[in-house]
Design a protein around this motif. Structure first.
Motif, PDB file in Angstrom:
ATOM      1  N   ALA A   1      27.865  -0.347   0.365  1.00 15.17           N
ATOM      2  CA  ALA A   1      26.809  -1.105  -0.308  1.00 15.17           C
ATOM      3  C   ALA A   1      25.752  -1.548   0.699  1.00 15.17           C
ATOM      4  CB  ALA A   1      27.398  -2.310  -1.026  1.00 15.17           C
ATOM      5  N   GLY A   2      26.176  -1.973   1.876  1.00 11.80           N
ATOM      6  CA  GLY A   2      25.229  -2.390   2.905  1.00 11.80           C
ATOM      7  C   GLY A   2      24.338  -1.246   3.369  1.00 11.80           C
ATOM      8  N   CYS A   3      24.923  -0.068   3.552  1.00 15.39           N
ATOM      9  CA  CYS A   3      24.126   1.094   3.960  1.00 15.39           C
ATOM     10  C   CYS A   3      23.119   1.486   2.884  1.00 15.39           C
ATOM     11  CB  CYS A   3      25.045   2.273   4.270  1.00 15.39           C
ATOM     12  SG  CYS A   3      25.980   2.088   5.788  1.00 15.39           S
ATOM     13  N   LEU A   4      23.533   1.449   1.634  1.00 14.40           N
ATOM     14  CA  LEU A   4      22.618   1.791   0.543  1.00 14.40           C
ATOM     15  C   LEU A   4      21.477   0.784   0.431  1.00 14.40           C
ATOM     16  CD1 LEU A   4      25.120   3.027  -2.181  1.00 14.40           C
ATOM     17  CD2 LEU A   4      23.572   4.402  -0.780  1.00 14.40           C
TER      18      LEU A   4
ATOM     19  N   ILE B   1      13.244  -1.238   3.202  1.00 11.63           N
ATOM     20  CA  ILE B   1      12.950  -2.385   4.065  1.00 11.63           C
ATOM     21  C   ILE B   1      13.203  -3.685   3.320  1.00 11.63           C
ATOM     22  CG2 ILE B   1      11.093  -3.597   5.266  1.00 11.63           C
ATOM     23  CD1 ILE B   1       9.967  -0.854   5.999  1.00 11.63           C
ATOM     24  N   VAL B   2      12.906  -3.718   2.048  1.00 12.57           N
ATOM     25  CA  VAL B   2      13.093  -4.929   1.250  1.00 12.57           C
ATOM     26  C   VAL B   2      14.577  -5.265   1.118  1.00 12.57           C
ATOM     27  CG1 VAL B   2      12.711  -5.930  -1.034  1.00 12.57           C
ATOM     28  CG2 VAL B   2      10.970  -4.475  -0.018  1.00 12.57           C
TER      29      VAL B   2
ATOM     30  N   GLY C   1      21.555  -5.941   2.728  1.00 11.60           N
ATOM     31  CA  GLY C   1      22.482  -5.077   3.449  1.00 11.60           C
ATOM     32  C   GLY C   1      23.181  -5.798   4.597  1.00 11.60           C
ATOM     33  N   VAL C   2      22.447  -6.641   5.302  1.00 10.74           N
ATOM     34  CA  VAL C   2      23.049  -7.408   6.397  1.00 10.74           C
ATOM     35  C   VAL C   2      24.132  -8.349   5.858  1.00 10.74           C
ATOM     36  CG1 VAL C   2      22.545  -9.180   8.128  1.00 10.74           C
ATOM     37  CG2 VAL C   2      21.053  -7.209   7.906  1.00 10.74           C
TER      38      VAL C   2
ATOM     39  N   LEU D   1      18.535 -13.857  -5.583  1.00  6.98           N
ATOM     40  CA  LEU D   1      19.161 -12.708  -4.926  1.00  6.98           C
ATOM     41  C   LEU D   1      20.490 -12.348  -5.589  1.00  6.98           C
ATOM     42  CD1 LEU D   1      18.468 -13.296  -1.133  1.00  6.98           C
ATOM     43  CD2 LEU D   1      17.615 -11.440  -2.563  1.00  6.98           C
ATOM     44  N   ASN D   2      21.254 -13.347  -6.025  1.00  3.33           N
ATOM     45  CA  ASN D   2      22.509 -13.071  -6.724  1.00  3.33           C
ATOM     46  C   ASN D   2      22.269 -12.336  -8.038  1.00  3.33           C
ATOM     47  OD1 ASN D   2      24.510 -14.000  -4.960  1.00  3.33           O
ATOM     48  ND2 ASN D   2      24.224 -16.108  -5.625  1.00  3.33           N
ATOM     49  N   ILE D   3      21.207 -12.668  -8.748  1.00  6.40           N
ATOM     50  CA  ILE D   3      20.893 -11.977 -10.001  1.00  6.40           C
ATOM     51  C   ILE D   3      20.556 -10.513  -9.725  1.00  6.40           C
ATOM     52  CG2 ILE D   3      19.275 -11.856 -11.944  1.00  6.40           C
ATOM     53  CD1 ILE D   3      21.267 -14.146 -12.139  1.00  6.40           C
ATOM     54  N   ILE D   4      19.706 -10.258  -8.732  1.00  5.45           N
ATOM     55  CA  ILE D   4      19.358  -8.878  -8.376  1.00  5.45           C
ATOM     56  C   ILE D   4      20.601  -8.124  -7.922  1.00  5.45           C
ATOM     57  CG2 ILE D   4      18.038  -7.465  -6.751  1.00  5.45           C
ATOM     58  CD1 ILE D   4      15.931  -9.753  -6.788  1.00  5.45           C
TER      59      ILE D   4
END
Length: 119
Positions: free
Chosen positions: A24-27, A32-33, A38-39, A67-70
């Motif tokens: 998931a982090g790599c995807l 850039i956004v 990812g971090v 961010l949790n919703i997205i």
């Protein structure tokens, strides 16, 4: 005892769970956004590899909520479902209940990763 639990966990479920967070982090890091998201995934991959002896405390504000919703719409539901199913499979036996509880902790974290801190 935590070290032994973490070693057994890594062999029997932690590797798969941690790789899910890494994927998931790599995807997310492709754009850039998505790099901050990812971090955060990579931070929780470390928790997923070795969860015994660590606690997750939830907090945050409006930014974390957005961010949790997205996250929930794009990546959170499949990961939470994966961890919940693995947790149920582990809880079938008495010996697997501690591992199932760790999977449930990761399922909750997969639903709301932003604003969460690991202690």
């Amino acid at each position: 005892m935590g070290l032994l639990g973490n070693v057994v966990w890594f062999v029997f479920g932690g590797l798969l769970s941690g790789l899910s967070w890494c994927l998931a982090g790599c995807l997310w890091c492709i754009s850039i956004v998505g790099i901050p998201i990812g971090v955060q995934c990579f931070k929780f991959a470390g928790l997923s590899f070795f969860p015994f002896g660590k606690e997750v405390h939830y907090g945050g504000g409006a930014g974390s909520f957005l961010l949790n919703i997205i996250w929930l719409v794009i990546s959170g539901l499949p990961m939470a479902l994966e961890f919940a199913v693995l947790g149920l499979l582990f809880c079938v036996t008495i010996v697997g209940i501690p591992f199932g509880m760790q999977q449930f902790k990761l399922a909750k974290l997969a639903l709301m990763p932003f604003g969460a801190e690991v202690y």
